[in-house]
Design a protein around this motif. Structure first.
Motif, PDB file in Angstrom:
ATOM      1  N   ASP A 119       0.824  -1.206   0.000  1.00 57.83           N
ATOM      2  CA  ASP A 119       0.000   0.000   0.000  1.00 57.83           C
ATOM      3  C   ASP A 119       0.860   1.258   0.000  1.00 57.83           C
ATOM      4  N   ASP A 120       1.983   1.232   0.724  1.00 53.90           N
ATOM      5  CA  ASP A 120       2.870   2.403   0.776  1.00 53.90           C
ATOM      6  C   ASP A 120       3.440   2.726  -0.597  1.00 53.90           C
ATOM      7  N   ILE A 121       3.940   1.702  -1.278  1.00 51.09           N
ATOM      8  CA  ILE A 121       4.516   1.920  -2.613  1.00 51.09           C
ATOM      9  C   ILE A 121       3.434   2.365  -3.588  1.00 51.09           C
ATOM     10  N   MET A 122       2.260   1.746  -3.521  1.00 52.23           N
ATOM     11  CA  MET A 122       1.162   2.123  -4.421  1.00 52.23           C
ATOM     12  C   MET A 122       0.745   3.572  -4.206  1.00 52.23           C
ATOM     13  N   ASN A 123       0.626   3.990  -2.955  1.00 52.07           N
ATOM     14  CA  ASN A 123       0.240   5.375  -2.666  1.00 52.07           C
ATOM     15  C   ASN A 123       1.274   6.363  -3.176  1.00 52.07           C
TER      16      ASN A 123
END
Length: 66
Positions: free
Chosen positions: A32-36
């Motif tokens: 989720d961190d990388i996607m955001n």
């Protein structure tokens, strides 16, 4: 023979680097961190109006069984 084959129809090959990226992306979801971070930096092309992040109603999602 073709009627009973179990393969999906395919089109021409794409660039090998692109194919490797796509295959890896679909097999191993991004965190989720990388996607955001990506969503902040990389914007959707103007002519790709359906290329959007999927929205989920968390209240309904919690009610569903696995």
């Amino acid at each position: 023979m073709e009627r009973f084959s179990n393969s999906d129809p395919v089109d021409k090959k794409v660039n090998d680097d692109l194919a490797t990226f796509v295959n890896s992306s679909f097999r191993n979801a991004l965190s989720d961190d990388i996607m955001n971070e990506l969503l902040k930096e990389v914007h959707r092309p103007e002519n790709c109006d359906v290329l959007v992040k999927t929205r989920v109603n968390q209240g309904i999602w919690r009610l569903l069984r696995a």
